[in-house]
Design a protein around this motif. Structure first.
Motif, PDB file in Angstrom:
ATOM      1  N   ALA A 182       0.825  -1.323   0.396  1.00 52.94           N
ATOM      2  CA  ALA A 182      -0.136  -0.373   0.069  1.00 52.94           C
ATOM      3  C   ALA A 182       0.599   1.288   0.035  1.00 52.94           C
ATOM      4  O   ALA A 182       0.822   1.839  -0.848  1.00 52.94           O
ATOM      5  CB  ALA A 182      -0.709  -0.179   0.687  1.00 52.94           C
TER       6      ALA A 182
ATOM      7  N   ALA B  84       1.879   1.815  -3.043  1.00 52.71           N
ATOM      8  CA  ALA B  84       1.309   2.753  -4.572  1.00 52.71           C
ATOM      9  C   ALA B  84       0.510   4.094  -3.923  1.00 52.71           C
ATOM     10  O   ALA B  84       1.300   4.864  -4.919  1.00 52.71           O
ATOM     11  CB  ALA B  84       0.005   1.536  -4.297  1.00 52.71           C
ATOM     12  N   VAL B  85       0.607   4.234  -2.829  1.00 54.71           N
ATOM     13  CA  VAL B  85       0.309   5.481  -2.269  1.00 54.71           C
ATOM     14  C   VAL B  85       1.891   6.294  -2.779  1.00 54.71           C
ATOM     15  O   VAL B  85       1.480   7.506  -3.104  1.00 54.71           O
ATOM     16  CB  VAL B  85       0.240   6.277  -0.873  1.00 54.71           C
TER      17      VAL B  85
ATOM     18  N   HIS C 180       2.147   6.992  -6.972  1.00 58.24           N
ATOM     19  CA  HIS C 180       0.501   8.431  -7.036  1.00 58.24           C
ATOM     20  C   HIS C 180       0.897   9.940  -6.791  1.00 58.24           C
ATOM     21  O   HIS C 180       1.372  11.117  -7.686  1.00 58.24           O
ATOM     22  CB  HIS C 180      -0.690   7.829  -5.763  1.00 58.24           C
TER      23      HIS C 180
ATOM     24  N   ASP D 280      -4.157   8.346  -9.794  1.00 59.54           N
ATOM     25  CA  ASP D 280      -4.917   6.849  -9.260  1.00 59.54           C
ATOM     26  C   ASP D 280      -4.517   5.765 -10.741  1.00 59.54           C
ATOM     27  O   ASP D 280      -3.874   4.783  -9.585  1.00 59.54           O
ATOM     28  CB  ASP D 280      -5.984   6.829  -8.542  1.00 59.54           C
TER      29      ASP D 280
ATOM     30  N   VAL E  95      -2.237   1.897  -9.812  1.00 59.26           N
ATOM     31  CA  VAL E  95      -3.024   0.564 -10.214  1.00 59.26           C
ATOM     32  C   VAL E  95      -2.424  -0.119 -11.232  1.00 59.26           C
ATOM     33  O   VAL E  95      -2.813  -0.662 -11.832  1.00 59.26           O
ATOM     34  CB  VAL E  95      -4.468   0.799  -9.623  1.00 59.26           C
TER      35      VAL E  95
ATOM     36  N   ARG F 229      -5.555  -3.387  -6.387  1.00 56.45           N
ATOM     37  CA  ARG F 229      -6.106  -2.630  -6.199  1.00 56.45           C
ATOM     38  C   ARG F 229      -7.665  -2.470  -5.268  1.00 56.45           C
ATOM     39  O   ARG F 229      -7.574  -1.630  -4.933  1.00 56.45           O
ATOM     40  CB  ARG F 229      -7.188  -2.831  -7.633  1.00 56.45           C
TER      41      ARG F 229
ATOM     42  N   TYR G 218      -5.127  -1.210  -2.613  1.00 57.11           N
ATOM     43  CA  TYR G 218      -5.486   0.857  -2.546  1.00 57.11           C
ATOM     44  C   TYR G 218      -6.785   0.924  -2.295  1.00 57.11           C
ATOM     45  O   TYR G 218      -6.397   2.355  -1.906  1.00 57.11           O
ATOM     46  CB  TYR G 218      -4.618   0.603  -4.161  1.00 57.11           C
TER      47      TYR G 218
ATOM     48  N   SER H 259      -6.443   1.843   1.115  1.00 57.36           N
ATOM     49  CA  SER H 259      -6.228   2.619   1.491  1.00 57.36           C
ATOM     50  C   SER H 259      -6.711   4.089   1.933  1.00 57.36           C
ATOM     51  O   SER H 259      -6.390   5.209   2.241  1.00 57.36           O
ATOM     52  CB  SER H 259      -4.200   2.814   1.040  1.00 57.36           C
TER      53      SER H 259
END
Length: 641
Positions: free
Chosen positions: A174, A177-178, A181, A226, A230, A238, A241, A244
């Motif tokens: 997570a 992924a953030v 982003h 976003d 992903v 996904r 994510y 989160s």
């Protein structure tokens, strides 16, 4: 100021139309699963539309309807105005009114707009500084981010060198992924673009469509990051994510300062639904979306322009009656091919000459009527030369609160003994000075939008012995803009002009009570006056002269100022002692220019028409007293009806 405000409102309206159209296009493209980064480009074009007054020219056919064509020309001229007002031209003669006397409702609107901009700018700056202070103790982590107990939610902060702040509790896939982003934001220069977009919207804070554009831009900007986070992830990744997103959105109100990009801001529900249904488009569909966005961006930057009016048919050979001025490079030269037009003759309407047209105009917005507009507005581009309609002497070339920069010319008397005067208002600047002799066709100034006006035009008035007449009967306008002067109409004007010739002065032998010490009076306001009656029995021992606010008030005869004061009933007022027991009083003045004990001469300016005290509107209340008793002047030539 009025033109500047209207030009800015037109710019805001164009941006609002672009924002509304972009919102509809984006809705359709989202249904087609277009990449959100494409939509961000479209919103950037909308933001530019709000601040760029120019654009890609698009010629449109001219409307057949004359009113629609005139409205289109007005809108087009407003769009050509500079958003910053030019420096006012220096007055050529008399000193202008004080600054507070020249304030208009348009200045108030501009002040309200400026206050709104400053409030939003200060609010955004304070929010940014508060957030920066809150994370001042954040420490750098091994993955290049900043974290600590002071970081409650993921966000990016900074303009030129932005930093990514992540809470220590965010770990594992997570976190990666953030982090992707937030780094996508930095790679796409979002930390700099978003504050600029916010600044554009602050300029148009009164326009709800501007705020719609900002919200939509933020939504699509977050959606684009976003999608990048992903991309290539499995459904389970996904879902992690999205958890989160939901987690940090539920921790409280998201951070919304202009200089930050918070991970949990925006509509979380829409973002989660979008991610769960997101799929990459094929090459063909992607190309179609790119074309649709490109066409929309181009449409946002288009600036419609109405085709110019068709040239009027070539007129017959110019004569002294119909010749129009040819533009000259120097304001003091007279065109060699321009013979001076003689004055009209009301006693022989069929053979009456016409004044030359003072402006090469696009259209005439309205003619003079008895109870509304006093002249013709000859609409033309800013800077167009204005010509003297006939030979004469300049009476005034100065600034007025309503006319702006104006020129008044005395053309002398005609064969019937009538004096002709013309006035040219709203000039950008004057090219003559009082007392200067001018000839027909000589440049006397340039078209502008000074004073009370909605656009670039020359306000053209004509007076015969103080009688206001419609210029279309006496000026060589083109085509149907001119009107035929019939003998019946000429006789009507002649009767009124002859009557006014004996109405601008009054003597003690005119039928009023004997007013000792004064043999000759002049009007306290400029003729022709509109008056309401003298009725001392019902508490009105004077005469009300209807006049525009700011009009000059004159002494009717030589005298000494005994009072120049303010009263709750009379407002600002002045009392003159003319000797022999005669006094005159001038009430409801906007301001006075004299003081007690001062000597004044006949026709000296005492002050300006206003609506102070117990008054229902701008006017001058004038009283005359002989030996402290009200003197009835209604039967004299001064107030003949």
């Amino acid at each position: 100021m009025r033109s500047t405000v209207l030009a800015f409102l037109l710019l805001s309206a164009r941006g609002g139309v672009a924002a509304l159209a972009a919102w509809l296009v984006c809705r359709a493209l989202r249904r087609a699963h277009a990449p959100s980064r494409f939509l961000c480009w479209l919103w950037l074009a909308v933001g530019l539309r709000f601040v760029l007054p120019w654009g890609i020219p698009l010629k449109l056919p001219r409307p057949e309807s004359a009113p629609l064509a005139a409205a289109a020309d007005t809108v087009q001229e407003l769009g050509e105005l500079p958003l910053l007002p030019s420096a006012p031209a220096a007055a050529a003669a008399a000193a202008p009114l004080p600054w507070y006397a020249r304030l208009t409702p348009w200045h108030a609107l501009a002040a309200v707009w400026l206050v709104g901009v400053l409030v939003l700018a200060v609010r955004g700056g304070i929010g940014y500084l508060k957030l920066k202070r809150c994370v001042a103790l954040a420490c750098k982590t091994p993955d290049g981010c900043y974290g600590g107990a002071c970081v409650p939610t993921p966000f990016t902060l900074g303009f030129v060198r932005p930093r990514v702040y992540l809470p220590d509790s965010l770990q594992g896939p997570a976190r990666q992924a953030v982090l992707l982003h937030e780094r996508t934001h930095i790679r796409r220069r979002d930390p700099l673009v978003k504050p600029l977009f916010y600044a554009f919207v602050c300029l148009h804070w009164f326009n709800p469509l501007a705020w719609l554009a900002l919200c939509a831009f933020e939504h699509d900007m977050e959606a684009a990051c976003d999608e990048a986070a992903v991309q290539g992830c499995t459904l389970a990744e996904r879902s992690t994510y999205c958890e989160s997103l939901l987690q940090f959105a539920m921790q409280g109100r998201p951070i919304r300062t202009p200089g930050s990009l918070a991970f949990g801001q925006g509509s979380v529900k829409e973002r989660i639904v979008h991610l769960l249904h997101y799929r990459r488009l094929g090459a063909g569909a992607l190309a179609l979306c790119a074309v649709a966005v490109g066409v929309s961006v181009t449409a946002c930057m288009v600036r419609p322009q109405v085709e110019a009016s068709h040239a009027a048919p070539e007129p017959p050979a110019a004569t002294a009656e119909t010749a129009e001025p040819t533009p000259t490079p120097a304001p003091t030269e007279t065109p060699a091919a321009m013979p001076a037009a003689t004055l009209p003759t009301l006693s022989d309407a069929a053979n009456s000459p016409r004044f030359v047209c003072p402006v090469k105009y696009k259209y005439i917005s309205r003619f003079a009527t008895e109870n509304s507009h006093r002249g013709d507005d000859l609409c033309a581009a800013e800077g167009t030369e204005i010509y003297a309609a006939a030979d004469g002497v300049v009476l005034a070339a100065q600034e007025h609160y309503s006319w702006g920069n104006f020129v008044e010319i005395d053309h002398g008397t005609d064969a019937d003994g009538l004096r002709w005067v013309t006035l040219y208002a709203h000039m950008k600047s004057c090219a003559v000075v009082p007392g200067q002799s001018v000839t027909a066709g000589q440049v006397i100034g340039y078209v502008g939008s000074t004073g009370h006006t909605t656009g670039n035009a020359c306000h053209f008035e004509m007076h015969v012995n103080g009688t206001l007449v419609e210029p279309r009967y006496f000026t060589a306008y083109r085509g149907s803009d001119a009107a035929e002067l019939t003998q019946e109409k000429a006789d009507e004007i002649l009767v009124e002009a002859v009557r006014n010739a004996s109405s601008d002065q009054v003597t003690a032998a005119d039928g009023a009570a004997a007013l000792s010490g004064v043999e000759l009076f002049t009007l306290p306001v400029a003729p022709p006056p509109q008056v309401s009656g003298y009725d001392p029995e019902n508490g009105h021992p004077g005469i009300d002269f209807a006049a525009e606010e700011g009009a000059e008030v004159y002494a009717v005869a030589d005298g000494i100022v005994t009072t120049a004061d303010y009263d709750a009933e009379k407002g600002n007022y002045v009392v003159l002692d003319h000797g022999g027991g005669l006094e005159t009083e001038y009430q409801h003045l906007k301001s006075s220019l004299v003081s007690a004990g001062q000597s004044v001469v006949q026709s000296q300016v005492l002050g300006y028409v206003g609506s102070t005290g117990n008054s229902t509107g701008p006017h001058l209340h004038f009283e005359a007293r002989q030996d402290s008793a009200p003197a009835d002047l209604t039967g004299t030539a001064l107030l003949a009806e």
